[in-house]
Design an enzyme around this catalytic site. Structure first.
Site, PDB file in Angstrom:
ATOM      1  CG  ASN A 254      -0.499   0.126   2.456  1.00  0.00           C
ATOM      2  OD1 ASN A 254       0.556  -0.719   2.574  1.00  0.00           O
ATOM      3  ND2 ASN A 254      -0.986   0.380   3.400  1.00  0.00           N
TER       4      ASN A 254
ATOM      5  CD  GLU B 187      -1.394   4.888   4.476  1.00  0.00           C
ATOM      6  OE1 GLU B 187      -1.068   5.403   5.280  1.00  0.00           O
ATOM      7  OE2 GLU B 187      -2.216   3.580   4.958  1.00  0.00           O
TER       8      GLU B 187
ATOM      9  CB  CYS C 195      -5.313  -1.433  -1.803  1.00  0.00           C
ATOM     10  SG  CYS C 195      -6.652  -0.750  -0.635  1.00  0.00           S
TER      11      CYS C 195
ATOM     12  CD  GLU D 298      -5.356  -6.037  -1.272  1.00  0.00           C
ATOM     13  OE1 GLU D 298      -4.773  -4.990  -0.989  1.00  0.00           O
ATOM     14  OE2 GLU D 298      -6.001  -6.388  -0.438  1.00  0.00           O
TER      15      GLU D 298
ATOM     16  CB  CYS E  15     -10.984  -2.644   0.412  1.00  0.00           C
ATOM     17  SG  CYS E  15     -10.359  -1.813  -1.038  1.00  0.00           S
TER      18      CYS E  15
ATOM     19  CB  CYS F  10      -9.109  -4.878  -3.710  1.00  0.00           C
ATOM     20  SG  CYS F  10      -7.723  -3.381  -3.367  1.00  0.00           S
TER      21      CYS F  10
END
Ligand code: THU
Length: 139
Positions: A45, A47, A56, A58, A95, A98
């Site tokens: 991830n 940010e 993210c 993924e 999430c 994703c």
């Protein structure tokens, strides 16, 4: 054969956690994608101070995998995470955003793939990506 490959993929996801840029949430996630050509693509991830601009683990891994190898099917993705106190978070499921990206990849390659979640004792939960998002948006 699959067990050893998935163990190795889980270790790759764990190693990717160390490359997370998670200075805001302190929640570090790693993902490792196994491609049909044997390549393993890691992502973590990333940010951003303007939070929606981050991404993210993924999606970092899946988007890179599909841009580096556009004709190659995704076979599996393993996901690992550490919380703010540095503890491994077992069985972290992706999430919603994703999951929608995973649904697109299934549609694009006409091929399902496995989502691999390492548990508290390193046991692996294996979930078909197609089951994670029932009735995904599509046009
Ligand atoms: N995050 C992921 O990278 N993958 C997930 O499956 C859940 C959440 C990231 C997004 C954000 O950087 C941090 O974890 C806290 O939500």
């Amino acid at each position: 054969m699959q067990d050893k490959t998935y163990d190795m993929l889980s270790r790759a996801a764990r190693s990717a956690v160390e490359n997370a840029y998670s200075v805001y949430s302190r929640f570090s996630v790693g993902a490792a994608v196994l491609m049909d050509n044997g390549e393993i693509i890691r992502g973590s991830n990333q940010e951003n101070v303007a939070s929606p601009s981050g991404l993210c683990a993924e999606r970092v891994a899946l988007f890179y995998a599909c841009s580096a190898y556009p004709g190659v099917r995704v076979r599996a993705i393993a996901i690992a995470a550490r919380d703010a106190s540095g503890r491994w978070v077992p069985d972290l499921t992706p999430c919603g955003a994703c999951r929608q990206v995973m649904a697109e990849i299934i549609h694009r390659y006409h091929s399902d793939f496995d989502v691999i979640l390492p548990g508290p004792r390193d046991e692996l939960t294996i979930i078909p990506a197609s089951t994670l998002l029932p009735a995904p948006f599509s046009v």
